[in-house]
Design a protein around this motif. Structure first.
Motif, short mmCIF file in Angstrom:
data_model
loop_
_atom_site.label_atom_id
_atom_site.label_comp_id
_atom_site.label_asym_id
_atom_site.label_seq_id
_atom_site.Cartn_x
_atom_site.Cartn_y
_atom_site.Cartn_z
N ARG A 31 9.78 -0.25 -2.58
CA ARG A 31 8.48 -0.39 -1.90
C ARG A 31 7.50 -1.16 -2.78
O ARG A 31 6.72 -1.99 -2.27
CB ARG A 31 7.93 1.01 -1.58
N LEU A 32 7.52 -0.91 -4.07
CA LEU A 32 6.65 -1.62 -5.00
C LEU A 32 6.99 -3.11 -5.04
O LEU A 32 6.09 -3.96 -5.06
CB LEU A 32 6.75 -1.00 -6.39
N VAL A 48 -0.19 1.92 -9.11
CA VAL A 48 -1.28 2.89 -9.02
C VAL A 48 -1.99 2.76 -7.68
O VAL A 48 -2.26 3.77 -6.99
CB VAL A 48 -2.28 2.69 -10.19
N ALA A 49 -2.30 1.54 -7.28
CA ALA A 49 -2.98 1.32 -6.00
C ALA A 49 -2.11 1.78 -4.82
O ALA A 49 -2.61 2.36 -3.85
CB ALA A 49 -3.33 -0.16 -5.84
N LEU A 50 -0.81 1.55 -4.92
CA LEU A 50 0.10 1.96 -3.86
C LEU A 50 0.18 3.49 -3.76
O LEU A 50 0.17 4.05 -2.66
CB LEU A 50 1.49 1.37 -4.12
N LEU A 85 4.61 -6.38 -4.10
CA LEU A 85 4.39 -7.49 -5.05
C LEU A 85 5.00 -8.80 -4.57
O LEU A 85 4.76 -9.85 -5.17
CB LEU A 85 4.98 -7.12 -6.41
N GLY A 86 5.81 -8.73 -3.52
CA GLY A 86 6.44 -9.93 -3.00
C GLY A 86 7.56 -10.45 -3.89
O GLY A 86 7.76 -11.67 -3.99
N VAL A 87 8.29 -9.53 -4.52
CA VAL A 87 9.40 -9.92 -5.39
C VAL A 87 10.63 -9.09 -5.02
O VAL A 87 10.54 -8.11 -4.27
CB VAL A 87 9.07 -9.70 -6.89
#
Length: 238
Positions: free
Chosen positions: A38-39, A23-25, A43-45
């Motif tokens: 991109r998500l 949502v923030a993205l 999240l760094g995953v």
């Protein structure tokens, strides 16, 4: 700062965090820029880690819709049905103003999400608690349509397409006005508050509240008259 970033990345991944970040993205970059890859970067995953929490992009979008609907204020205790409905609908609109991509995504879903169904069910409950019959409430829900979720579906999408010049061509506008003079007349008859527009078109705050209050006034009059669908003129299709 690097240590803080590392701490964020080490935070446990769960569905709520995935949806909140999505949502923030979308708020920051637009819904078209949102992808699973991109998500995952945000999240760094690795992308595959997301699929433990959302099965695919469609499930992600459904969850994002539910997250936005979850921001709508609960009904105000002790308020009459008309005021309670009006307040919740305007709360829904405030949620959409915080997330400008949401109306488009809501319209794109093949069916209502669980949170949308729960919200609509609670709105039916407000009408019924106010004394409106199930018959009248059925028609009320159809008449309200997308306004229950805080936005109005326009007759057509007037937003410029990808790559289109945002500045309209004066000659083209004059030609349209000559061909469709009555539409041109009403198009220039009102000024809109661009800062309160939801979605595409003329759906600003005043326009939205004008239609909402008109509908609520009409529903109230029908309720006091004891209207039923059997009152429709004979021979009219259902």
């Amino acid at each position: 700062m690097p240590e803080q970033g590392a701490a964020v990345r080490r935070a446990p991944l769960n569905r709520e965090r995935v949806l909140r970040t999505a949502v923030a993205l979308a708020d920051a970059t637009g819904i078209d820029a949102l992808s699973m890859r991109r998500l995952a970067q945000e999240l760094g995953v690795v992308p595959m880690a997301l699929y433990k929490h959302v099965a695919n992009k469609d499930e992600l979008l459904d969850g994002m819709v539910d997250a936005v609907v979850g921001e709508i204020d609960p009904p105000v205790a002790g308020a009459g049905w008309r005021d309670a409905v009006r307040r919740r609908v305007l709360s829904a609109r405030e949620a959409l103003l915080r997330h400008p991509w949401a109306p488009r995504v809501i319209e794109s879903r093949p069916g209502p999400t669980p949170a949308v169904l729960g919200y609509l069910d609670s709105m039916v409950a407000l009408f019924r608690a106010g004394g409106l019959s199930a018959d009248l409430t059925h028609h009320v829900m159809h008449a309200m349509g997308s306004r229950l979720l805080g936005f109005s579906q326009e007759l057509f999408d007037a937003s410029p397409g990808p790559g289109a010049d945002p500045a309209p061509d004066p000659a083209a506008l004059r030609a349209l006005a000559d061909a469709y003079p009555h539409l041109a007349e009403i198009a220039g008859a009102a000024a809109h508050d661009d800062g309160s527009v939801v979605g595409a078109g003329c759906d600003d705050r005043f326009e939205f509240e004008f239609a909402l209050d008109l509908l609520l006034d009409g529903f109230e009059q029908l309720h006091h008259r004891g209207w039923t669908s059997a009152d429709r003129p004979a021979g009219r299709a259902t």
